[in-house]
Design a protein around this motif. Structure first.
Motif, PDB file in Angstrom:
ATOM      1  N   PHE A 167       1.908  35.815  41.776  1.00 58.69           N
ATOM      2  CA  PHE A 167       2.892  35.842  40.709  1.00 58.69           C
ATOM      3  C   PHE A 167       1.374  36.292  39.496  1.00 58.69           C
ATOM      4  O   PHE A 167       0.450  35.215  39.455  1.00 58.69           O
ATOM      5  CB  PHE A 167       3.750  35.779  39.990  1.00 58.69           C
ATOM      6  N   VAL A 168       1.176  37.056  38.927  1.00 60.77           N
ATOM      7  CA  VAL A 168       0.418  37.935  37.787  1.00 60.77           C
ATOM      8  C   VAL A 168       0.765  38.904  36.350  1.00 60.77           C
ATOM      9  O   VAL A 168       1.886  40.042  36.577  1.00 60.77           O
ATOM     10  CB  VAL A 168      -0.692  38.815  38.392  1.00 60.77           C
ATOM     11  N   SER A 169       0.696  38.197  35.840  1.00 63.27           N
ATOM     12  CA  SER A 169       1.392  38.599  34.009  1.00 63.27           C
ATOM     13  C   SER A 169       0.318  38.879  33.072  1.00 63.27           C
ATOM     14  O   SER A 169      -0.528  37.820  33.186  1.00 63.27           O
ATOM     15  CB  SER A 169       1.717  37.265  33.654  1.00 63.27           C
ATOM     16  N   PHE A 170       0.818  40.639  32.758  1.00 63.02           N
ATOM     17  CA  PHE A 170      -1.016  41.394  32.040  1.00 63.02           C
ATOM     18  C   PHE A 170      -0.524  41.002  30.808  1.00 63.02           C
ATOM     19  O   PHE A 170       1.164  41.371  30.530  1.00 63.02           O
ATOM     20  CB  PHE A 170      -1.465  42.681  32.745  1.00 63.02           C
ATOM     21  N   HIS A 171      -0.577  40.421  29.565  1.00 65.03           N
ATOM     22  CA  HIS A 171      -0.140  40.264  28.704  1.00 65.03           C
ATOM     23  C   HIS A 171       1.176  40.573  28.931  1.00 65.03           C
ATOM     24  O   HIS A 171       2.217  41.040  28.032  1.00 65.03           O
ATOM     25  CB  HIS A 171      -0.549  42.371  27.463  1.00 65.03           C
ATOM     26  N   GLY A 172       2.136  39.862  29.495  1.00 68.03           N
ATOM     27  CA  GLY A 172       3.188  39.032  29.406  1.00 68.03           C
ATOM     28  C   GLY A 172       4.316  38.565  28.240  1.00 68.03           C
ATOM     29  O   GLY A 172       3.491  38.106  27.125  1.00 68.03           O
ATOM     30  N   SER A 173       5.590  38.325  28.173  1.00 67.70           N
ATOM     31  CA  SER A 173       6.176  37.351  27.242  1.00 67.70           C
ATOM     32  C   SER A 173       6.144  36.452  28.923  1.00 67.70           C
ATOM     33  O   SER A 173       7.036  36.012  29.691  1.00 67.70           O
ATOM     34  CB  SER A 173       7.227  37.797  26.745  1.00 67.70           C
ATOM     35  N   PHE A 174       6.749  34.757  27.770  1.00 67.43           N
ATOM     36  CA  PHE A 174       6.704  33.431  28.284  1.00 67.43           C
ATOM     37  C   PHE A 174       7.675  32.421  27.927  1.00 67.43           C
ATOM     38  O   PHE A 174       7.752  31.595  28.513  1.00 67.43           O
ATOM     39  CB  PHE A 174       5.422  33.160  28.418  1.00 67.43           C
ATOM     40  N   ASP A 175       8.631  33.884  27.124  1.00 65.43           N
ATOM     41  CA  ASP A 175       9.650  32.674  27.156  1.00 65.43           C
ATOM     42  C   ASP A 175      10.934  32.254  28.119  1.00 65.43           C
ATOM     43  O   ASP A 175      10.936  33.274  28.788  1.00 65.43           O
ATOM     44  CB  ASP A 175      10.997  33.949  26.298  1.00 65.43           C
ATOM     45  N   THR A 176      11.580  31.527  28.334  1.00 69.88           N
ATOM     46  CA  THR A 176      11.842  30.798  29.144  1.00 69.88           C
ATOM     47  C   THR A 176      13.260  30.372  29.146  1.00 69.88           C
ATOM     48  O   THR A 176      14.083  28.761  28.219  1.00 69.88           O
ATOM     49  CB  THR A 176      11.543  29.350  29.592  1.00 69.88           C
ATOM     50  N   PRO A 177      14.120  31.755  29.240  1.00 70.53           N
ATOM     51  CA  PRO A 177      15.807  31.204  28.972  1.00 70.53           C
ATOM     52  C   PRO A 177      16.326  29.617  29.204  1.00 70.53           C
ATOM     53  O   PRO A 177      15.951  28.614  30.005  1.00 70.53           O
ATOM     54  CB  PRO A 177      16.710  31.424  29.769  1.00 70.53           C
ATOM     55  N   GLU A 178      17.322  29.004  28.211  1.00 63.89           N
ATOM     56  CA  GLU A 178      17.874  27.884  28.454  1.00 63.89           C
ATOM     57  C   GLU A 178      18.722  27.306  29.876  1.00 63.89           C
ATOM     58  O   GLU A 178      19.265  28.638  30.680  1.00 63.89           O
ATOM     59  CB  GLU A 178      19.200  27.830  27.488  1.00 63.89           C
ATOM     60  N   GLY A 179      18.460  26.730  30.673  1.00 67.57           N
ATOM     61  CA  GLY A 179      18.777  26.079  31.965  1.00 67.57           C
ATOM     62  C   GLY A 179      17.595  26.190  33.554  1.00 67.57           C
ATOM     63  O   GLY A 179      17.844  26.417  34.124  1.00 67.57           O
ATOM     64  N   GLN A 180      16.914  27.344  32.824  1.00 66.24           N
ATOM     65  CA  GLN A 180      15.571  28.147  33.703  1.00 66.24           C
ATOM     66  C   GLN A 180      14.179  27.109  33.889  1.00 66.24           C
ATOM     67  O   GLN A 180      14.280  26.132  32.976  1.00 66.24           O
ATOM     68  CB  GLN A 180      15.190  29.242  33.174  1.00 66.24           C
ATOM     69  N   ASP A 181      14.322  26.939  34.786  1.00 66.40           N
ATOM     70  CA  ASP A 181      12.352  26.146  34.454  1.00 66.40           C
ATOM     71  C   ASP A 181      11.508  26.430  35.832  1.00 66.40           C
ATOM     72  O   ASP A 181      11.864  27.438  36.734  1.00 66.40           O
ATOM     73  CB  ASP A 181      13.153  25.138  34.672  1.00 66.40           C
TER      74      ASP A 181
END
Length: 261
Positions: A167-181
């Motif tokens: 998985f490759v993220s270019f200038h993405g955002s990184f918030d992890t929703p509650e309940g995810q990991d």
């Protein structure tokens, strides 16, 4: 004599651009076309690019668009990857004909998917299946990449445990929703990011690194000093950074070579 020197100089420039992946390598056998598919009876229109000169069983890149939807930018990136021997399917997460024309529309479309992660995941899964159904590819060798909103989407794929190699993220955002990991993540992760990104500041990058470490995920990050959000988008004159674009593209190609070989 002057004309000869100019031709030599031009040839040197073209050679340099090819070397960093920002100019075509071999284009003669590139085939690129829209692909219409359906999800729950709704039509979606992706885009598939392949260099037939590389033969059958090519590795696949699943490319996820930014919040503007699938457009010319993603299509050109797909062609660039095909030129390097990576068959590329640019997925459509909004629906056929749904192409925002301003920031408010883009915010509305991406916001609906951020608020409905089940729908986001189902559309990503359907796009992945469509990519793996394309001709002359090896569906067991896949890396997902994304830009901006697409960068956040590929991390959603990682947290969902989708069966791809990276998985490759270019200038993405990184918030992890509650309940995810990231406990279900099996593929490698590469984050390519600017240190001056106001949409996802360095505190968010550090938090992501901590989450990935905690989940024992294999990951790397490249941080480009003083670089803003959307640094690869050449149509954004205020944010585009040519050096960071070239460096991140080289990092992507190296990642693909290592992960899909």
């Amino acid at each position: 004599m002057i004309r000869k020197l100019l031709l030599v100089a031009l040839a040197a420039v073209v050679t340099t651009l090819i070397a960093v992946g920002l100019a075509p390598a071999v284009k003669a056998d590139i085939v690129a076309e829209p692909v219409v598919y359906t999800i729950n009876e709704q039509p979606f229109e992706g885009y598939f690019a392949i260099n037939e000169g590389f033969g059958d069983s090519q590795p696949v890149v699943l490319l996820v668009h930014d919040w503007d939807g699938l457009g010319d930018y993603e299509k050109r990136r797909a062609q660039m990857l095909a030129e390097q021997g990576y068959a590329t399917f640019a997925v459509d997460l909004y629906g056929q004909g749904v192409r925002p024309t301003n920031a408010d529309e883009s915010r509305a479309q991406s916001g609906m998917l951020y608020a409905d992660r089940d729908t986001l995941r189902s559309r990503l899964m359907a796009g992945l299946a469509q990519a793996q159904a394309q001709p002359s590819i090896d569906g067991s060798r896949v890396v997902a990449i994304g830009y901006c909103f697409g960068g956040a989407a590929v991390l959603e794929m990682a947290r969902a445990g989708m069966d791809v190699d990276g998985f490759v993220s270019f200038h993405g955002s990184f918030d992890t929703p509650e309940g995810q990991d990231y406990s279900q993540t099996s593929g490698r992760i590469l984050v390519l990011h600017g240190s001056d990104d106001g949409a996802a500041p360095m505190a968010d990058v550090a938090q992501l690194a901590s989450e990935l470490d905690a989940a024992e995920v294999d990951f790397d990050m490249e941080i480009y000093g003083g670089v803003d959000h959307a640094f690869t988008v050449w149509s954004d004159a205020d944010r585009y950074d040519a050096m960071a674009d070239r460096r991140s593209w080289r990092a992507l190609i190296t990642f693909l070579d290592e992960t899909l070989s």
